[in-house]
Design an enzyme around this catalytic site. Sequence first.
Site, PDB file in Angstrom:
ATOM      1  N   LYS A  81       0.856  -1.181   0.000  1.00 56.58           N
ATOM      2  CA  LYS A  81       0.000   0.000   0.000  1.00 56.58           C
ATOM      3  C   LYS A  81       0.892   1.230   0.000  1.00 56.58           C
ATOM      4  CE  LYS A  81      -3.997   2.156   2.143  1.00 56.58           C
ATOM      5  NZ  LYS A  81      -3.549   3.505   1.750  1.00 56.58           N
TER       6      LYS A  81
ATOM      7  N   GLU B  79       2.941   1.839   4.850  1.00 56.73           N
ATOM      8  CA  GLU B  79       1.587   2.102   5.336  1.00 56.73           C
ATOM      9  C   GLU B  79       0.777   0.832   5.558  1.00 56.73           C
ATOM     10  OE1 GLU B  79      -2.296   4.895   4.257  1.00 56.73           O
ATOM     11  OE2 GLU B  79      -0.628   4.763   2.865  1.00 56.73           O
TER      12      GLU B  79
ATOM     13  N   ASP C 120     -32.504 -25.751 -17.218  1.00 58.83           N
ATOM     14  CA  ASP C 120     -31.281 -26.356 -16.691  1.00 58.83           C
ATOM     15  C   ASP C 120     -30.518 -27.000 -17.846  1.00 58.83           C
ATOM     16  OD1 ASP C 120     -29.292 -27.714 -15.389  1.00 58.83           O
ATOM     17  OD2 ASP C 120     -30.624 -29.085 -14.320  1.00 58.83           O
TER      18      ASP C 120
ATOM     19  N   ASP D 110     -27.962 -29.342 -19.112  1.00 62.99           N
ATOM     20  CA  ASP D 110     -27.266 -30.534 -18.609  1.00 62.99           C
ATOM     21  C   ASP D 110     -26.468 -31.148 -19.762  1.00 62.99           C
ATOM     22  OD1 ASP D 110     -26.399 -32.667 -17.168  1.00 62.99           O
ATOM     23  OD2 ASP D 110     -28.374 -33.543 -16.805  1.00 62.99           O
TER      24      ASP D 110
ATOM     25  N   GLY E  79     -22.402 -27.555 -10.088  1.00 63.49           N
ATOM     26  CA  GLY E  79     -22.102 -28.894 -10.594  1.00 63.49           C
ATOM     27  C   GLY E  79     -21.378 -28.802 -11.918  1.00 63.49           C
TER      28      GLY E  79
END
Length: 645
Positions: free
Chosen positions: A52, A189, A479, A481, A516
């Site tokens: 920093k 810092e 979905d 798949d 998944g």
Amino acid sequence: MPALEAALSKKRPRRRDSESTPTYPLPAFRPFQLCTLTDAIPVGSNWLFEMKVDGYRAQVAISGSKVVVYTRNGHDWTRQFKVILPPLQALTKGSVLIDGEIVAIDSQGRSNFSMLKTGIAAGMPLKFYAFDLLELNGEDLSNQPLLDRKERLEMLLGDRDAGDSLQFSGHIVDRGRQVFDAMCEGGHEGVIAKRADSRYIGDRTTSWLKIKCTKRQEFVVGGYRPSDTGRGMASLILGTYEKGKLVYRGRVGTGFTQAMRNKILAQLEKRRLDKPAFASVPRDIARTGRWVKPELVAEVTYAEVTPDGSLRHPSFEGMREDKQASQVVMEQPKALTTGAAANLDPQMGKEIAVAVGVSLTHPDKIMYPGSEITKATLVAYYAAVAEKMLPHIQDRPLSLVRDTDGDLAKTFFQKHKLPGMPKAIHDGQLAKMSGKESRILWVDDLAGLIGGVQMNVLEFHVWGSLRQQPNLPHRMIFDIDPDQGLGFGDVKQAALDIRGVLEALGLQSWPLLSGGKGVHVVVPLVPEADWEEVKSFCQDFAELLARTDPSRFIANMSKAKRKGRMFLDYLRNGQGSTAICPWSTRARAGASCAVPVTWEELPTLTSANAFDVFAAAAQAQEPDAWDGYFEVEQTLTDRMRKAVQ
């Protein structure tokens, strides 16, 4: 320190632009990504640590030899920082937008803010430490992972001599505590911690953190106390804005040279007020104070804040011209014990369970074999994501996937009440469209989620309707798949194509990484059409894609017929069917989670299980990827139904 020095001084080959590089317009200024102050140091290989430095934050926009330097408020300060321009003007024939910090380095090798102020006025040598690349030759890089952006920036800057005013800001992966300790011992810092996979967001986020060795921040100057002689300034009267009011924070009278006092007093005299702009001021300060318009900003170091909100042992560092007084608030270190720093604290998880009234037995039980993720860790995770998750799960009938003995292959579904369930998981009855009654489970708060953890729940699956309106779904889900032979790139492209078709029909959608191997394309609905209408539409939609693009899509769930294609699962849209709830953990090795993302972010991700509990907890602290999801009002129309038939 040797590792840090090696990272900072590593030789890098300079990338050379082609002679035929086309001309690109000068990149526009963008809102800066800002850091969140914290005392916690995140852990894990997905965190990068940078030194920093104490200077002026700046964006540098380049198009060929034309360079513009922007401050954090978007002001053009190219003239003020002309000493850093030569290497920037020769950097590229194309265009770039770079984020970084302009600093002055003292004889001890530390950044020095007071020297920076003097250096700007006197034209002293300054350095620009570049730490992010937002745009390159017209290409927006903000949605790419930070580590990729830094690698491209490092290649662009090439090898730089130590005396060059343009420098690459190196980093160390993980080992945050060692880096922080080294910075503090060296008088620096502190450190900046950044998630390696984070995109650039023009806002304050917890994917960028600042951990300071000393307490230091900006304060608004609302007045001053004159010296005892009546001439000159003895101390500045400081404040910060809280809920629109200027709150008194004490005085600072050390750290000034006489020249500084004279210059600041001249600025104050131009801003005199008869009454203080503070909401209230201690009586002894009010008797001797002289008041000014709250327009100037001072940077101050201090030991601590007293119980009444004032600074103890403050010391003046310099005036800041790059920050607006109205934006100055008291920085409070954010507690990251619930996972925002990918540091899910099991002890905090135990305390949270007690706080919400759930008796957590065996809190140290390992929930994912081969990991250190315990029951208490999962409590901390759900506390971190609850604000984002609860709107998707409250009052929705549930199916729970529970673990038995720590073997993820031996889980089971539960839809009904069993003896010993926590009270926070509710049990009731509802009537289905078929006329049959069904027993259901639901939760409505964090205690319900933690009650699930107590029961070894690893997945929360939800209906698409509320229990109060069981016959009217609130959303559709497609979905995707894929066949085992397909990669995630195929899935992402399929999701984007589905989005395009839905948009053509007039329907907005949002992507959910399933945790998944697939992606769910989710379409919110006003609850008007019943389950049969919605399921019929989803089936027609899936069959339409299978007809028009049979080499990629199939609407038949048979795995034998799916080879090389993706099954668009519409069956999750029937009454009683469920889908994984956004932010739920998954019963899969690696502790992956179902995480909502944006359409812009989706192409940058590498897998459907890209977020484990630590990464998901951090993601939940970012701006909502599904912003607007619950506000959109859309229904299935006759035109839409006919279009997919």
